[in-house]
Design an enzyme around this catalytic site. Sequence first.
Site, PDB file in Angstrom:
ATOM      1  N   SER A 148       0.939  -1.200  -0.077  1.00 40.95           N
ATOM      2  CA  SER A 148      -0.112   0.012  -0.093  1.00 40.95           C
ATOM      3  C   SER A 148       1.006   1.272   0.025  1.00 40.95           C
ATOM      4  CB  SER A 148      -0.923   0.055   1.345  1.00 40.95           C
ATOM      5  OG  SER A 148      -1.535   1.341   1.610  1.00 40.95           O
TER       6      SER A 148
ATOM      7  N   TYR B  28      -1.047  -1.189  10.258  1.00 42.34           N
ATOM      8  CA  TYR B  28      -1.225  -1.348   9.132  1.00 42.34           C
ATOM      9  C   TYR B  28       0.099  -0.849   8.167  1.00 42.34           C
ATOM     10  CZ  TYR B  28      -3.473  -1.464   4.360  1.00 42.34           C
ATOM     11  OH  TYR B  28      -3.693  -1.855   3.030  1.00 42.34           O
TER      12      TYR B  28
HETATM   13  N1  NAP Z   1      -8.917  -1.305  -0.687  1.00 35.55           N
HETATM   14  C1  NAP Z   1      -7.712  -0.469  -0.440  1.00 35.55           C
HETATM   15  O1  NAP Z   1      -7.924   0.804  -0.932  1.00 35.55           O
HETATM   16  C2  NAP Z   1      -6.406  -1.045  -0.472  1.00 35.55           C
HETATM   17  C3  NAP Z   1      -5.208  -0.143  -0.761  1.00 35.55           C
HETATM   18  C4  NAP Z   1      -4.062  -0.380  -0.533  1.00 35.55           C
HETATM   19  C5  NAP Z   1      -3.774  -1.795  -0.419  1.00 35.55           C
HETATM   20  N2  NAP Z   1      -4.697  -2.700  -0.225  1.00 35.55           N
HETATM   21  C6  NAP Z   1      -4.386  -4.110  -0.028  1.00 35.55           C
HETATM   22  O2  NAP Z   1      -5.137  -5.044  -1.127  1.00 35.55           O
HETATM   23  C7  NAP Z   1      -5.237  -6.200  -0.424  1.00 35.55           C
HETATM   24  C8  NAP Z   1      -6.801  -6.683  -0.800  1.00 35.55           C
HETATM   25  O3  NAP Z   1      -7.315  -5.755  -0.002  1.00 35.55           O
HETATM   26  P1  NAP Z   1      -9.120  -5.608  -0.287  1.00 35.55           P
HETATM   27  O4  NAP Z   1      -9.414  -4.053  -0.379  1.00 35.55           O
HETATM   28  O5  NAP Z   1      -9.478  -6.261  -1.575  1.00 35.55           O
HETATM   29  O6  NAP Z   1      -9.624  -5.905   1.006  1.00 35.55           O
HETATM   30  P2  NAP Z   1     -11.121  -6.998   1.516  1.00 35.55           P
HETATM   31  O7  NAP Z   1     -11.889  -6.542   0.273  1.00 35.55           O
HETATM   32  O8  NAP Z   1     -11.100  -6.771   3.056  1.00 35.55           O
HETATM   33  O9  NAP Z   1     -10.431  -8.507   1.142  1.00 35.55           O
HETATM   34  C9  NAP Z   1      -9.416  -9.039   1.815  1.00 35.55           C
HETATM   35  C10 NAP Z   1      -9.054 -10.151   1.425  1.00 35.55           C
HETATM   36  O10 NAP Z   1      -8.274 -10.864   2.257  1.00 35.55           O
HETATM   37  C11 NAP Z   1      -8.741 -12.090   2.874  1.00 35.55           C
HETATM   38  N3  NAP Z   1      -7.904 -12.513   3.884  1.00 35.55           N
HETATM   39  C12 NAP Z   1      -7.534 -11.527   5.169  1.00 35.55           C
HETATM   40  N4  NAP Z   1      -7.143 -12.405   6.132  1.00 35.55           N
HETATM   41  C13 NAP Z   1      -6.671 -13.426   5.487  1.00 35.55           C
HETATM   42  C14 NAP Z   1      -5.941 -14.638   6.066  1.00 35.55           C
HETATM   43  N5  NAP Z   1      -5.345 -14.978   7.054  1.00 35.55           N
HETATM   44  N6  NAP Z   1      -5.774 -15.857   5.282  1.00 35.55           N
HETATM   45  C15 NAP Z   1      -6.440 -15.793   4.112  1.00 35.55           C
HETATM   46  N7  NAP Z   1      -7.134 -14.868   3.583  1.00 35.55           N
HETATM   47  C16 NAP Z   1      -7.297 -13.457   4.359  1.00 35.55           C
HETATM   48  C17 NAP Z   1     -10.173 -11.841   3.268  1.00 35.55           C
HETATM   49  O11 NAP Z   1     -10.902 -13.072   3.057  1.00 35.55           O
HETATM   50  P3  NAP Z   1     -12.119 -13.396   4.002  1.00 35.55           P
HETATM   51  O12 NAP Z   1     -13.019 -12.942   2.816  1.00 35.55           O
HETATM   52  O13 NAP Z   1     -12.113 -14.796   4.564  1.00 35.55           O
HETATM   53  O14 NAP Z   1     -12.139 -12.249   5.183  1.00 35.55           O
HETATM   54  C18 NAP Z   1     -10.391 -11.007   1.738  1.00 35.55           C
HETATM   55  O15 NAP Z   1     -10.593 -12.115   0.807  1.00 35.55           O
HETATM   56  C19 NAP Z   1      -4.875  -6.205   0.995  1.00 35.55           C
HETATM   57  O16 NAP Z   1      -3.698  -6.702   1.031  1.00 35.55           O
HETATM   58  C20 NAP Z   1      -4.826  -4.767   1.218  1.00 35.55           C
HETATM   59  O17 NAP Z   1      -3.911  -4.369   1.994  1.00 35.55           O
HETATM   60  C21 NAP Z   1      -6.100  -2.370  -0.535  1.00 35.55           C
END
Ligand code: NAP
Length: 254
Positions: A154, A177
Site C-alpha cells: 500500500s 497497517y
Molecule cells: N482497498 C484499498 O484501498 C487498498 C489499498 C491499498 C492496499 N490494499 C491491499 O489490497 C489487498 C486486498 O484488499 P481489499 O481491499 O480487497 O480487502 P478486502 O475486501 O477486505 O479483502 C481482503 C481479503 O483478504 C482475505 N484475508 C484476510 N486475512 C486472511 C487470512 N489470514 N488468510 C487468508 N485470507 C485472508 C479476506 O478473506 P475473507 O473474505 O475470508 O475475510 C479477503 O478475501 C490487501 O492486502 C490490502 O492491504 C487495499
Amino acid sequence: MTTTSDLTGKVAFVTGGTRGIGLETVRSLAKLGATVIIGARDPQKGNEIAQQFKQDGFNVESIKIDVNVHQDNVAAYQYLDENYGKLDILINNAGVLLDQENVSIEVVNRTSTLSSAILRDTFDANFFAQIDLTQILLPLIRKSDAGRIVNLSSILGSLSLHADPASPIYGMKTFAYNASKAALNAFTIHLAAELRDTTIKVNSIHPGWVRTRLGGGAADIDEVEGSRTSILAATLPEDGPTGSFFFEENALPW
Ligand SMILES: NC(=O)c1ccc[n+]([C@@H]2O[C@H](COP(=O)([O-])OP(=O)(O)OC[C@H]3O[C@@H](n4cnc5c(N)ncnc54)[C@H](OP(=O)(O)O)[C@@H]3O)[C@@H](O)[C@H]2O)c1
C-alpha cells in the site's frame, strides 16, 4: 511497461480471492487464459465462486487457505505440486487493516497507545504469513519459466511519504497497517535481490484507494480498476522491473 496478454498455460494463485481486489484479480487472470486457483478462507464460498467461473468457461479452482496457518500454506504447496508441478504467478493479496477496530474512524494516529495485540495480528496476516507462504511456494515458482510474485502493499507502507508533512498520506497514520506494509516492502526488496539472477520477478504494488470492505465506501476506484496494478505486475515481460514498488505504471517511493 508492455505486458503479456496471453496467460494460456500459466498457473496463478491468488490469496484472499473471494472478494474485493482479490476476486477481480482472479477474474482478470482467468480472462487472460490462466488457470487460477482461488485461495479462500471460507472453502464453501471459494467453491461456489470457482463453480460460477467454471460455468462461465474459465479455468478456476479454489482451495481452503488461511495464510496465518502454516499447515494451510503447506497444503497449498501440495495441491499445486500434485496438480500442476509449478506456479507461474503468486498474488499475495490477503491482508487486513485492524487499526480502527473498536475505535471511531476519525481516530487515526494512536501510535502511542496502539495495543500490541493489534500490532501482532496485523503483522501476522500482512507480513509473517506472506513470507511463510512465499517461502513454501518458491520451489514451485522456480519451476516456472517466468515466475511473478506480486505483494499487495500500500502507498501507506511508504516511509518516505509518511516522513514528509507535505505528502498526501501524511495524516493517515494507521501505525500497525502502515508498518506491516513497509515490512512487506522490505521482503520484496530482499527476495528480489536474492532472485535477481533468475527469471522470477518480485514486486510490491499499491492497488489505488479501492472501494472494498478494507478500503471503505469513500474510496476513489472500484475493484475492477483496483485489480489493474496486480495484473500489470503479474504479466510483466522479461525486461520488466523487479524489486520495485508501483501503482499503475508509476514508481512509488519506499
Ligand atoms: N482497498 C484499498 O484501498 C487498498 C489499498 C491499498 C492496499 N490494499 C491491499 O489490497 C489487498 C486486498 O484488499 P481489499 O481491499 O480487497 O480487502 P478486502 O475486501 O477486505 O479483502 C481482503 C481479503 O483478504 C482475505 N484475508 C484476510 N486475512 C486472511 C487470512 N489470514 N488468510 C487468508 N485470507 C485472508 C479476506 O478473506 P475473507 O473474505 O475470508 O475475510 C479477503 O478475501 C490487501 O492486502 C490490502 O492491504 C487495499
